[in-house]
Design a protein around this motif. Structure first.
Motif, short mmCIF file in Angstrom:
data_model
loop_
_atom_site.label_atom_id
_atom_site.label_comp_id
_atom_site.label_asym_id
_atom_site.label_seq_id
_atom_site.Cartn_x
_atom_site.Cartn_y
_atom_site.Cartn_z
N VAL A 3 0.84 -1.19 0.00
CA VAL A 3 0.00 0.00 0.00
C VAL A 3 0.88 1.23 0.00
CG1 VAL A 3 -1.89 -1.15 1.20
CG2 VAL A 3 -0.17 0.08 2.53
N GLY A 4 0.32 2.33 -0.50
CA GLY A 4 1.01 3.60 -0.47
C GLY A 4 0.46 4.48 0.63
N LEU A 5 1.28 5.41 1.10
CA LEU A 5 0.81 6.38 2.09
C LEU A 5 1.45 7.73 1.81
CD1 LEU A 5 -0.25 5.70 5.64
CD2 LEU A 5 0.77 7.90 5.09
N LEU A 6 0.60 8.72 1.58
CA LEU A 6 1.03 10.08 1.28
C LEU A 6 0.82 10.96 2.51
CD1 LEU A 6 -0.80 10.42 -2.19
CD2 LEU A 6 1.47 9.44 -1.72
N VAL A 28 6.03 5.15 0.75
CA VAL A 28 5.68 6.41 1.40
C VAL A 28 6.15 7.60 0.58
CG1 VAL A 28 5.66 5.43 3.72
CG2 VAL A 28 7.78 6.38 2.81
N TRP A 29 5.48 8.71 0.79
CA TRP A 29 5.88 9.99 0.21
C TRP A 29 5.55 11.09 1.19
CZ3 TRP A 29 2.90 14.34 -0.48
CH2 TRP A 29 3.50 15.40 -1.15
N ASN A 30 6.41 12.09 1.25
CA ASN A 30 6.13 13.30 2.01
C ASN A 30 6.75 14.47 1.27
OD1 ASN A 30 5.03 14.20 4.80
ND2 ASN A 30 6.96 15.30 4.62
N CYS A 36 10.88 10.65 5.33
CA CYS A 36 10.70 9.23 5.00
C CYS A 36 11.81 8.36 5.56
CB CYS A 36 10.65 9.05 3.48
SG CYS A 36 9.34 9.95 2.63
N ASP A 37 12.93 8.96 5.98
CA ASP A 37 14.13 8.19 6.31
C ASP A 37 13.90 7.16 7.41
OD1 ASP A 37 15.40 9.69 4.40
OD2 ASP A 37 16.47 10.98 5.82
N GLU A 38 13.22 7.55 8.47
CA GLU A 38 13.00 6.61 9.58
C GLU A 38 12.17 5.42 9.13
OE1 GLU A 38 11.16 6.44 14.14
OE2 GLU A 38 11.33 8.37 13.09
N ALA A 41 14.19 2.98 7.16
CA ALA A 41 14.99 2.14 8.05
C ALA A 41 14.21 0.96 8.59
CB ALA A 41 15.54 2.98 9.20
N HIS A 42 12.88 1.06 8.58
CA HIS A 42 12.03 -0.03 9.06
C HIS A 42 11.42 -0.83 7.91
CE1 HIS A 42 12.28 2.27 12.83
NE2 HIS A 42 11.94 1.15 13.43
N GLY A 43 11.88 -0.57 6.68
CA GLY A 43 11.47 -1.41 5.57
C GLY A 43 10.61 -0.77 4.51
N ALA A 44 10.23 0.50 4.67
CA ALA A 44 9.42 1.16 3.67
C ALA A 44 10.27 1.54 2.46
CB ALA A 44 8.77 2.42 4.25
N THR A 45 9.62 1.73 1.32
CA THR A 45 10.28 2.32 0.16
C THR A 45 9.66 3.69 -0.09
OG1 THR A 45 8.72 1.19 -1.32
CG2 THR A 45 10.82 0.09 -0.88
N VAL A 46 10.36 4.50 -0.88
CA VAL A 46 9.96 5.90 -1.07
C VAL A 46 9.54 6.14 -2.51
CG1 VAL A 46 10.71 8.30 -0.93
CG2 VAL A 46 11.51 6.65 0.76
N GLY A 47 8.46 6.86 -2.70
CA GLY A 47 8.07 7.39 -4.00
C GLY A 47 8.48 8.84 -4.08
N GLU A 48 9.01 9.24 -5.21
CA GLU A 48 9.48 10.62 -5.35
C GLU A 48 8.34 11.62 -5.49
OE1 GLU A 48 12.69 11.74 -5.20
OE2 GLU A 48 13.23 9.69 -4.61
N SER A 49 7.14 11.11 -5.77
CA SER A 49 5.96 11.97 -5.92
C SER A 49 4.74 11.15 -5.59
CB SER A 49 5.86 12.49 -7.36
OG SER A 49 5.58 11.42 -8.25
N PRO A 50 3.59 11.81 -5.32
CA PRO A 50 2.36 11.04 -5.13
C PRO A 50 2.04 10.15 -6.32
CG PRO A 50 2.06 13.27 -4.34
CD PRO A 50 3.40 13.24 -5.03
#
Length: 291
Positions: A3-6, A28-30, A36-38, A41-50
């Motif tokens: 799932v994604g979370l914005l 995740v995205w913010n 997003c860094d923390e 560290a717990h396993g999430a990946t980052v999207g550069e945009s929504p």
């Protein structure tokens, strides 16, 4: 399930962490990507945009601060609408007015996606432990598909029908909560000014008919002037303001809510907006000093 979370404010971060702990893959995205860094560290990946988050995930959640932010992540460049399409769903958990929710729903469905509004009742600690109350409305099929995630995020989900009903319910709940906190603050000041021990007042209240998790949880910290934010005061005032707007639309007189709104506005003018909403206690005390 991925799932994604914005949006990684107090609530978004807590919800994301809870999903990760329960075995979900989370993208995740913010707006400030360093937040997003923390989670990484717990396993999430980052999207550069929504849009990138939506592209990677079948279901994406949004948890934004207010209506402008909720609209921005959907309609701006790089927003949700650039990648939403048939087979993808967007669930907005932000606390917004019904009109904002309707605009987002129309945008998502115009691209073939499905939409669910799902504002939550609860603050930081319930978000961390999956004890939120989720007030959903919109596409029932998306509600059913998202149930595994919703069951992790909250202790109870309500499906309230058409888009707008979730937003309305959340505004009513938060309006009541703000009024209670304002009245409670006045009671604490009245007790102390009358020569009573406010700590004893807390004990009396906890044993009586008005006993509640809100008073029990906030009272001791308020007497210590501890306002570490679980639900920022500026958001509480925003929600009362939106509830008053809903009252205007329905020709409902709301004098108590209107008075509470003025006290929360006073608190914001004192620079307390980023503190917990219980810091309205300081505004009540300040108003007594001025009188």
């Amino acid at each position: 399930m991925e799932v994604g979370l914005l949006g990684l404010g107090i609530m978004g971060k807590a919800i994301s962490m809870n999903l990760l702990r329960n075995g979900f893959k989370v993208v995740v995205w913010n707006r400030t990507l360093s937040k997003c860094d923390e989670l990484v560290a717990h396993g999430a990946t980052v999207g550069e945009s929504p849009a990138e988050v939506v592209k990677k995930c079948k279901i994406t959640f949004g948890m934004l601060a207010d209506p402008p932010a909720a609209l921005s992540v959907v309609f701006d460049k790089g927003g949700v609408l650039e990648q939403i399409c048939p087979g993808k769903g967007y669930i907005d958990m932000s606390t917004v007015d019904p009109e904002t929710s309707a605009k987002i729903s129309e945008g998502v469905t115009s691209k073939g996606g499905v939409f669910l509004e799902a504002p939550v009742s609860g603050s930081k600690q319930p978000a961390e432990t999956g004890q939120l109350i989720i007030l959903t409305a919109g596409e029932k099929a998306l509600y059913d598909e998202a149930t595994p995630a919703l069951n992790v995020i909250g202790k109870k989900s309500f499906f309230l029908g058409q888009v707008g009903n979730g937003a309305k319910m959340k505004l009513v709940v938060n309006m009541i909560m703000g009024c209670v906190m304002n009245s409670f603050s006045e009671g604490l000041v009245l007790a102390e000014k009358s020569g009573l021990n406010p700590h004893t007042l807390l004990d009396v209240l906890d044993l009586g008919a008005v006993s509640s998790p809100l008073i029990r949880g906030k009272g001791p910290a308020m007497l210590q002037s501890n306002y570490s934010p679980s639900f920022p005061l500026k958001h509480q005032q925003k929600d009362i303001r939106l509830a008053l707007g809903l009252g205007d639309e329905n020709a409902i007189s709301m004098p108590i809510a209107a008075a509470a709104n003025e006290t929360f506005k006073k608190a914001r003018s004192l620079g307390l907006g980023d503190l917990d909403f219980s810091a309205v206690f300081e505004a009540v005390k300040d108003l007594q000093r001025l009188s």
